[in-house]
Design a protein around this motif. Structure first.
Motif, PDB file in Angstrom:
ATOM      1  N   ARG A  26       0.841  -1.237   0.140  1.00 18.74           N
ATOM      2  CA  ARG A  26       0.037  -0.055  -0.032  1.00 18.74           C
ATOM      3  C   ARG A  26       0.864   1.257   0.064  1.00 18.74           C
ATOM      4  O   ARG A  26       0.388   2.440  -0.625  1.00 18.74           O
ATOM      5  N   GLN A  27       2.040   1.098   0.519  1.00 14.24           N
ATOM      6  CA  GLN A  27       3.035   2.242   0.556  1.00 14.24           C
ATOM      7  C   GLN A  27       3.848   2.314  -0.691  1.00 14.24           C
ATOM      8  O   GLN A  27       4.748   2.963  -0.679  1.00 14.24           O
ATOM      9  N   GLY A  28       3.601   1.304  -1.828  1.00 13.94           N
ATOM     10  CA  GLY A  28       4.167   1.344  -2.934  1.00 13.94           C
ATOM     11  C   GLY A  28       5.607   0.407  -2.865  1.00 13.94           C
ATOM     12  O   GLY A  28       6.225   0.720  -3.881  1.00 13.94           O
ATOM     13  N   THR A  29       5.723  -0.537  -1.963  1.00 11.26           N
ATOM     14  CA  THR A  29       6.864  -1.198  -1.961  1.00 11.26           C
ATOM     15  C   THR A  29       6.476  -2.717  -2.344  1.00 11.26           C
ATOM     16  O   THR A  29       5.705  -3.448  -1.234  1.00 11.26           O
ATOM     17  N   ARG A  30       7.110  -3.441  -3.280  1.00 13.23           N
ATOM     18  CA  ARG A  30       6.736  -4.845  -3.379  1.00 13.23           C
ATOM     19  C   ARG A  30       7.584  -5.700  -2.519  1.00 13.23           C
ATOM     20  O   ARG A  30       8.837  -5.726  -2.783  1.00 13.23           O
ATOM     21  N   ALA A  31       7.073  -6.075  -1.487  1.00 15.18           N
ATOM     22  CA  ALA A  31       7.948  -7.050  -0.509  1.00 15.18           C
ATOM     23  C   ALA A  31       8.134  -8.574  -0.979  1.00 15.18           C
ATOM     24  O   ALA A  31       9.222  -9.138  -0.293  1.00 15.18           O
ATOM     25  N   ILE A  32       7.232  -9.072  -1.617  1.00 19.53           N
ATOM     26  CA  ILE A  32       7.460 -10.447  -1.911  1.00 19.53           C
ATOM     27  C   ILE A  32       7.871 -10.725  -3.431  1.00 19.53           C
ATOM     28  O   ILE A  32       7.657 -10.331  -4.287  1.00 19.53           O
ATOM     29  N   HIS A  33       9.394 -11.304  -3.131  1.00 21.87           N
ATOM     30  CA  HIS A  33      10.094 -11.456  -4.421  1.00 21.87           C
ATOM     31  C   HIS A  33      10.381 -12.999  -4.510  1.00 21.87           C
ATOM     32  O   HIS A  33      11.426 -13.447  -5.093  1.00 21.87           O
ATOM     33  N   PHE A  34       9.610 -13.849  -4.147  1.00 17.14           N
ATOM     34  CA  PHE A  34       9.757 -15.223  -4.023  1.00 17.14           C
ATOM     35  C   PHE A  34       9.868 -15.735  -5.218  1.00 17.14           C
ATOM     36  O   PHE A  34       8.971 -15.516  -6.219  1.00 17.14           O
ATOM     37  N   GLY A  35      11.071 -16.750  -5.676  1.00 18.72           N
ATOM     38  CA  GLY A  35      11.135 -17.189  -6.788  1.00 18.72           C
ATOM     39  C   GLY A  35      11.793 -16.377  -7.786  1.00 18.72           C
ATOM     40  O   GLY A  35      11.835 -16.858  -9.156  1.00 18.72           O
ATOM     41  N   SER A  36      11.993 -14.967  -7.664  1.00 20.76           N
ATOM     42  CA  SER A  36      12.378 -14.204  -8.765  1.00 20.76           C
ATOM     43  C   SER A  36      13.761 -14.693  -9.153  1.00 20.76           C
ATOM     44  O   SER A  36      14.077 -14.169 -10.422  1.00 20.76           O
ATOM     45  N   ILE A  37      14.719 -15.112  -8.267  1.00 20.37           N
ATOM     46  CA  ILE A  37      16.205 -15.318  -8.992  1.00 20.37           C
ATOM     47  C   ILE A  37      16.171 -16.988  -9.159  1.00 20.37           C
ATOM     48  O   ILE A  37      16.910 -17.283 -10.133  1.00 20.37           O
ATOM     49  N   MET A  91      10.080 -13.312  15.488  1.00 22.48           N
ATOM     50  CA  MET A  91       9.392 -12.975  14.230  1.00 22.48           C
ATOM     51  C   MET A  91       8.986 -11.377  14.295  1.00 22.48           C
ATOM     52  O   MET A  91       9.308 -10.407  13.471  1.00 22.48           O
ATOM     53  N   LEU A  92       8.101 -11.155  15.358  1.00 24.97           N
ATOM     54  CA  LEU A  92       7.407  -9.629  15.304  1.00 24.97           C
ATOM     55  C   LEU A  92       8.601  -8.756  15.530  1.00 24.97           C
ATOM     56  O   LEU A  92       8.542  -7.689  15.055  1.00 24.97           O
ATOM     57  N   TRP A  93       9.714  -8.791  16.308  1.00 22.93           N
ATOM     58  CA  TRP A  93      10.502  -8.145  16.656  1.00 22.93           C
ATOM     59  C   TRP A  93      11.454  -7.890  15.378  1.00 22.93           C
ATOM     60  O   TRP A  93      11.860  -6.660  14.962  1.00 22.93           O
ATOM     61  N   SER A  94      11.676  -8.900  14.588  1.00 25.10           N
ATOM     62  CA  SER A  94      12.414  -8.930  13.380  1.00 25.10           C
ATOM     63  C   SER A  94      11.651  -8.005  12.167  1.00 25.10           C
ATOM     64  O   SER A  94      12.220  -7.295  11.656  1.00 25.10           O
ATOM     65  N   LEU A  95      10.407  -8.208  12.043  1.00 24.76           N
ATOM     66  CA  LEU A  95       9.465  -7.381  11.288  1.00 24.76           C
ATOM     67  C   LEU A  95       9.499  -5.912  11.649  1.00 24.76           C
ATOM     68  O   LEU A  95       9.865  -5.289  10.663  1.00 24.76           O
ATOM     69  N   VAL A  96       9.612  -5.681  12.822  1.00 24.70           N
ATOM     70  CA  VAL A  96       9.667  -4.122  13.428  1.00 24.70           C
ATOM     71  C   VAL A  96      11.019  -3.598  13.069  1.00 24.70           C
ATOM     72  O   VAL A  96      10.929  -2.627  12.459  1.00 24.70           O
ATOM     73  N   SER A  97      11.929  -4.491  13.284  1.00 31.54           N
ATOM     74  CA  SER A  97      13.369  -4.004  13.116  1.00 31.54           C
ATOM     75  C   SER A  97      13.585  -3.786  11.511  1.00 31.54           C
ATOM     76  O   SER A  97      14.190  -2.887  11.190  1.00 31.54           O
ATOM     77  N   PHE A  98      13.084  -4.458  10.727  1.00 34.05           N
ATOM     78  CA  PHE A  98      13.252  -4.545   9.416  1.00 34.05           C
ATOM     79  C   PHE A  98      12.658  -3.171   8.686  1.00 34.05           C
ATOM     80  O   PHE A  98      13.445  -2.457   7.715  1.00 34.05           O
ATOM     81  N   GLY A  99      11.782  -2.608   9.291  1.00 37.56           N
ATOM     82  CA  GLY A  99      11.023  -1.593   8.707  1.00 37.56           C
ATOM     83  C   GLY A  99      10.658  -1.913   7.583  1.00 37.56           C
ATOM     84  O   GLY A  99      10.082  -2.794   6.831  1.00 37.56           O
ATOM     85  N   ASN A 113      17.943  -0.166   2.699  1.00 38.10           N
ATOM     86  CA  ASN A 113      18.973  -0.010   3.422  1.00 38.10           C
ATOM     87  C   ASN A 113      19.364  -1.386   4.102  1.00 38.10           C
ATOM     88  O   ASN A 113      18.576  -2.371   4.369  1.00 38.10           O
ATOM     89  N   LEU A 114      20.577  -1.353   4.282  1.00 44.91           N
ATOM     90  CA  LEU A 114      21.221  -2.612   5.275  1.00 44.91           C
ATOM     91  C   LEU A 114      20.748  -2.452   6.502  1.00 44.91           C
ATOM     92  O   LEU A 114      21.181  -1.425   7.240  1.00 44.91           O
ATOM     93  N   VAL A 115      19.960  -3.352   7.248  1.00 46.25           N
ATOM     94  CA  VAL A 115      19.284  -3.204   8.717  1.00 46.25           C
ATOM     95  C   VAL A 115      20.501  -3.945   9.643  1.00 46.25           C
ATOM     96  O   VAL A 115      20.662  -5.343   9.447  1.00 46.25           O
ATOM     97  N   THR A 116      21.135  -3.163  10.312  1.00 48.93           N
ATOM     98  CA  THR A 116      21.890  -3.919  11.481  1.00 48.93           C
ATOM     99  C   THR A 116      21.475  -3.497  12.925  1.00 48.93           C
ATOM    100  O   THR A 116      22.003  -3.834  13.815  1.00 48.93           O
TER     101      THR A 116
END
Length: 188
Positions: A26-37, A91-99, A113-116
């Motif tokens: 909804r914010q314009g970013t396609r998050a699912i790239h499963f199988g694209s490579i 998982m929840l913490w990871s998703l929040v951290s990922f932004g 961005n690289l998330v660290t």
């Protein structure tokens, strides 16, 4: 009781990932790239559906593929519930951290961005660690040979994907990623 938590864990895990993906879309970013490579990734969904079936069988009284159990232990089943709960929280913490950098698969067209920070300051792959914890927890709740084989297979698939992602991240982020690798462990 534990078998219901195992089924609920699957629903919550998928719900978190899909909800995050929809918000990003909804914010314009396609998050699912499963199988694209690697197109062989499309072999994974049928096995995932069978896994989901195996987890839902005891709580919905569906026909079981296997009734053999390695052991019967309420204590270990509750340990399994605990592992599932910790996996969900990670998982929840990871998703929040990922932004907004969250992706399913490798996004070569619009990498973020690289998330660290957050969960990624403790593990370079906290989402895979969360999935692994859930799978081990579910095996302890329903200790049969099929779930054991799934846990072993998933461990191999997760590691395979991690190696692919690391190669891409090393190539894309260069020195920043190398410094990150030197500071933070791959898994735990």
């Amino acid at each position: 009781m534990q078998k219901y938590f195992a089924a609920l864990t699957i629903v919550l895990l998928l719900g978190m990932v899909l909800a995050r993906s929809l918000v990003m879309q909804r914010q314009g970013t396609r998050a699912i790239h499963f199988g694209s490579i690697d197109k062989t990734d499309f072999l994974i969904p049928p096995f995932a559906l069978l896994y989901f079936y195996m987890i839902f069988v005891p709580s919905l009284n569906w026909p079981a593929l296997s009734t053999q159990r390695f052991f019967q232990s309420d204590i270990l089943a509750w340990v399994g519930v605990g592992l599932c709960a910790v996996g969900l929280l990670l998982m929840l913490w990871s998703l929040v951290s990922f932004g907004m950098s969250f992706r399913v698969g490798i996004d070569t067209e619009r990498p973020d961005n690289l998330v660290t920070t957050g969960a990624f300051a403790l593990s370079r792959n906290p989402i895979y660690v969360a999935f692994f914890m859930v799978m081990i927890g579910q095996f302890l709740i329903q200790p049969n040979w099929i779930l054991l084989v799934y846990a072993a297979g998933a461990t191999w698939l997760f590691h395979r994907q991690v190696l692919r992602e690391e190669a891409y991240l090393r190539q894309h982020y260069g020195r920043d990623y190398t410094d990150y690798v030197n500071r933070v462990r791959r898994y735990l």
